[in-house]
Every structure is written in structure tokens, then in C-alpha cells.
Design an enzyme around this catalytic site. Structure first.
Site, PDB file in Angstrom:
ATOM      1  N   TRP A  53       0.820  -1.213   0.000  1.00 21.31           N
ATOM      2  CA  TRP A  53       0.000   0.000   0.000  1.00 21.31           C
ATOM      3  C   TRP A  53       0.847   1.254   0.000  1.00 21.31           C
ATOM      4  CZ3 TRP A  53      -4.288  -0.590  -2.176  1.00 21.31           C
ATOM      5  CH2 TRP A  53      -4.974  -1.797  -2.055  1.00 21.31           C
ATOM      6  N   ASP A  80      -1.878   6.942   5.993  1.00 20.66           N
ATOM      7  CA  ASP A  80      -2.936   6.055   5.521  1.00 20.66           C
ATOM      8  C   ASP A  80      -3.280   5.115   6.671  1.00 20.66           C
ATOM      9  OD1 ASP A  80      -4.507   4.079   4.413  1.00 20.66           O
ATOM     10  OD2 ASP A  80      -3.179   3.663   2.707  1.00 20.66           O
ATOM     11  N   LYS A 136     -13.172  -1.280   6.389  1.00 22.39           N
ATOM     12  CA  LYS A 136     -12.526  -2.190   7.345  1.00 22.39           C
ATOM     13  C   LYS A 136     -13.035  -1.882   8.758  1.00 22.39           C
ATOM     14  CE  LYS A 136      -8.791  -1.789   4.110  1.00 22.39           C
ATOM     15  NZ  LYS A 136      -9.002  -3.025   3.370  1.00 22.39           N
TER      16      LYS A 136
HETATM   17  N1  PMP Z   1      -4.514   1.603   1.837  1.00 23.04           N
HETATM   18  C1  PMP Z   1      -4.604   0.490   2.578  1.00 23.04           C
HETATM   19  C2  PMP Z   1      -3.715   0.336   3.763  1.00 23.04           C
HETATM   20  C3  PMP Z   1      -5.522  -0.496   2.229  1.00 23.04           C
HETATM   21  O1  PMP Z   1      -5.617  -1.616   2.946  1.00 23.04           O
HETATM   22  C4  PMP Z   1      -6.353  -0.311   1.101  1.00 23.04           C
HETATM   23  C5  PMP Z   1      -7.401  -1.321   0.675  1.00 23.04           C
HETATM   24  N2  PMP Z   1      -7.260  -2.580   1.082  1.00 23.04           N
HETATM   25  C6  PMP Z   1      -6.194   0.862   0.367  1.00 23.04           C
HETATM   26  C7  PMP Z   1      -5.284   1.801   0.763  1.00 23.04           C
HETATM   27  C8  PMP Z   1      -7.044   1.128  -0.858  1.00 23.04           C
HETATM   28  O2  PMP Z   1      -8.321   1.385  -0.421  1.00 23.04           O
HETATM   29  P1  PMP Z   1      -9.552   1.524  -1.390  1.00 23.04           P
HETATM   30  O3  PMP Z   1      -9.833   0.184  -1.941  1.00 23.04           O
HETATM   31  O4  PMP Z   1     -10.624   2.050  -0.466  1.00 23.04           O
HETATM   32  O5  PMP Z   1      -9.190   2.527  -2.444  1.00 23.04           O
END
Ligand code: PMP
Length: 359
Positions: free
Chosen positions: A102, A171, A195
Site C-alpha cells: 500500500w 494512511d 474495514k
Molecule cells: N490503503 C490500505 C492500507 C488499504 O488496505 C487499502 C485497501 N485494502 C487501500 C489503501 C485502498 O483502499 P480503497 O480500496 O478504499 O481505495
């Protein structure tokens, strides 16, 4: 009706009490004769729902008055771009800490849009340990530092907030509301909802107000924190139902005793699961103790040939979505706030029994 224990990393399990309340209110919201889904976002009834959700969230997180809370769309992935474009209008590049998939995605987007530098990485330890406090050296042109508090896929979590003299952008998609944080240490915090907040479709952004005038002049309106803040996150039609359901989750969290109370349960849940893994001869988690995630617990089986049996048997036992991310393999148990301790106990019991039979 049987509800199984759902260990999905997201969209993730929601508190049953929240779903029941949403169900009870689905057709006729509090005697108004319509569903929340069908309300104008500018109606007094909906505004009350939206305001209450924000107030409860501020309360739970202890958000100081000099921060705005935004309810936006596009998922956390859109924030990779939004943070970059909102914070570099006065020059400078992103500095990023790489702790896994991520943070790498956040880096790539910032690099593409405004330029970015990876100033610390867990690459050298094969993503088994997050950097330690004080180990960072920023570039001279750093406009902000971005890091990912909890790597949802790798199961790697920070045990501190990096202290630097530029705004810290975090994030917190997979760790928000799981443990208390001092919001005043951050410039921006963002998190996709699916989540620990509510259903997919909404993303929360907490931004310090003095940063609202740092956007690139070409920033798309929908990404502009200043515009969203000035319009109460209603510059366009927000994700009204996700916002409402998130509000129900915030009310539920308060009933549970708030973030402090959740943190105690979360630590206990994670500790017993890691202990079960460490004490077994079949399961393994490679992350060093100080960097182990309390939300996402990946583990492999000593023999990969057992993976599909593990998955089919666990599913039959009512333990859902334990398959690890395709990039890591093995298993992953996501144990967010809404996963009751009894779910973790059931998983441990299953794992122990599985090892006895197959180990
Ligand atoms: N950052 C993290 C730490 C994530 O776990 C995720 C999704 N699993 C995202 C960003 C991306 O999120 P989204 O699918 O809501 O765009």
C-alpha cells in the site's frame, strides 16, 4: 439465520447490532416514511444523520478543533493522489516510507503527480520490520511525509508516529479506530471505510486546517480538501447510505466504551492469535514482534499443499475469507473491531485441531 465469522480484509465484517438497526430502519427511517437511501442529502433529517456521524467520529478520535473531517468518495486509493495534490501547491515533493504494497502504491501515485522519494524502506528486512523512530532523513524539498500505519496485506504495523518537521500524512485505512492516536501529530489522516468504519463507498479524511491552502491550482474540485471542507463534504452528492451506516458504527463503538476499550480487546485478540501461531509447528508469521499488526494477521502453513484443505475446512467450520493475498500466499485473518473475541477463539480452536489432524 446463521452469521459466520468473516475474516475478510475488506469489505469486512460489521457489528451485527449495526446491521440489525439498519435493517429495522431500512424501509421507514424513524417514522419519516422513507429510507435513508432515498433522502435528499440536504434535507434536515439527513443533515442530522451526517452531523451526528461527524460529531461521534470526532469524539471517538479526539479530533482537535483546528482539523476538518471530510467524508469523501473514491476510496483510500484516491487519497494517494489527493494528498499529493493538496500539499504541494507551494512546491516540494512527497517523502514516503515504504513498508509494503500500500505504501508503494501511494509512492507511485505521488511520484507520477508531484514527484516523490522513498526515504526509508523495509525492503532490506524483507518487509518484516517497520523503521524505528528517529531513523528518518528527509529530502530538502520534502513537502510532507507519507506512511502507511498498517500494511493490510503484509501485516506490518508501525509502533510509533514518525517525528519529522514536515506535515505527516498517514494512511490509516486498516487501523483507524482500533487504538487511540494523537491526531495533533498529523497533518492528514485518511482511511477507506470498509474495514473499521462501515461499508465501502466512503473515505474519511482528517486534515489540519492550516494545510487547506497548499493545493496545486490545477487540483480537480473533487479532490480539493479546501472545497470539500467549505461545503461540509457536500460539494457533490456524498455516499449518503455509507455515511449513515458509518455513523451507526460510531454509535456502536461508543456503546462499547470507545477506542480505548476496543484497543484492549484488539490487543488481546491479536496476542492470542500470534501466540497460537508461534506455539505451533505448522503455522508461521515472519513479522518481528514490535511491527506485528493487531488488525491483519497473515500466516503460512509449513506445507503449501495443505492450503486448499485448510481453506475448505475452515469455511465449512464457519470461518470465512481466510485466504491470504495473492502476493503473499498462505492465510490472513483480519480481526478488526467488529470481529468478536469469540471469533478469534473459534479460529484458534480450528487451527489447533487442524494441526492435530494434518500437522
Ligand atoms: N490503503 C490500505 C492500507 C488499504 O488496505 C487499502 C485497501 N485494502 C487501500 C489503501 C485502498 O483502499 P480503497 O480500496 O478504499 O481505495
Amino acid at each position: 439465520m446463521t452469521r459466520h465469522f468473516n475474516f475478510c480484509s475488506g469489505p469486512a465484517t460489521l457489528p451485527q447490532a449495526v446491521l440489525e438497526r439498519a435493517q429495522a430502519e431500512l424501509l421507514d427511517y424513524q417514522g419519516k416514511g422513507l429510507s435513508v437511501m432515498e433522502m435528499s442529502h440536504r434535507s434536515a433529517d439527513y443533515m442530522a444523520i451526517a452531523d451526528r456521524a461527524e460529531a461521534d467520529f470526532r469524539d471517538l478520535m479526539g479530533v482537535p478543533d483546528n482539523y476538518s473531517v471530510l467524508f469523501v468518495q473514491g476510496g483510500a486509493a484516491t487519497q494517494f493522489a489527493a494528498t499529493a495534490l493538496n500539499l504541494t501547491g507551494k512546491g516540494g515533493r512527497a517523502n514516503v516510507i515504504d513498508t509494503g504494497i500500500w505504501s508503494q502504491k501511494a509512492y507511485k501515485e505521488a511520484q507520477h503527480l508531484v514527484g516523490a522519494e522513498v526515504i526509508a524502506s523495509s525492503d532490506a528486512n524483507n518487509y518484516t520490520e517497520a523503521p524505528v523512530q528517529g531513523s528518518l532523513s528527509l529530502t530538502d524539498d520534502a513537502a510532507y511525509l507519507h506512511y502507511t500505519d498498517n500494511e493490510t496485506i503484509g501485516g506490518l504495523q508501525f509502533d510509533h508516529v514518525p517525528e519529522v518537521d514536515v506535515p505527516v500524512v498517514c494512511d490509516m485505512s486498516s487501523s483507524i479506530l482500533s487504538t487511540p492516536v494523537d491526531v495533533s501529530k498529523f497533518g492528514v489522516i485518511y482511511a477507506g471505510a470498509q474495514k473499521n468504519i462501515g461499508p465501502a463507498g466512503i473515505t474519511l479524511v482528517i486534515v489540519r486546517n492550516d494545510l487547506l491552502d497548499r493545493a496545486q491550482s490545477s487540483i480537480p474540485s473533487m479532490l480539493s480538501y479546501q472545497l470539500m471542507a467549505a461545503n461540509g463534504s457536500m460539494y457533490n452528492t456524498p455516499a449518503t447510505y455509507s455515511w449513515y451506516l458509518s455513523g451507526l458504527v460510531f454509535q456502536w463503538l461508543k456503546e462499547q466504551g470507545g477506542v480505548e476499550a476496543m484497543a484492549e480487546i484488539n490487543r488481546r485478540k491479536a496476542a492470542k492469535l500470534y501466540q497460537a501461531i508461534d506455539n505451533s509447528g505448522l503455522y508461521n508469521n515472519p513479522i518481528v514482534e514490535r511491527s506485528r499488526s493487531i488488525m491483519n494477521v497473515p500466516f503460512t502453513l509449513a506445507d503449501d499443499a495443505l492450503n486448499s484443505t485448510f481453506l475448505s475446512e475452515s469455511e465449512a467450520a464457519g470461518l470465512l475469507a481466510l485466504k491470504g493475498h495473492r502476493s503473499v500466499g498462505g492465510m490472513r485473518a483480519s480481526i478488526y473491531n467488529a470481529m468478536p473475541e469469540s471469533g478469534v477463539d473459534a479460529l484458534i480452536e480450528f487451527m489447533t485441531d487442524f494441526e492435530r489432524r494434518h500437522g
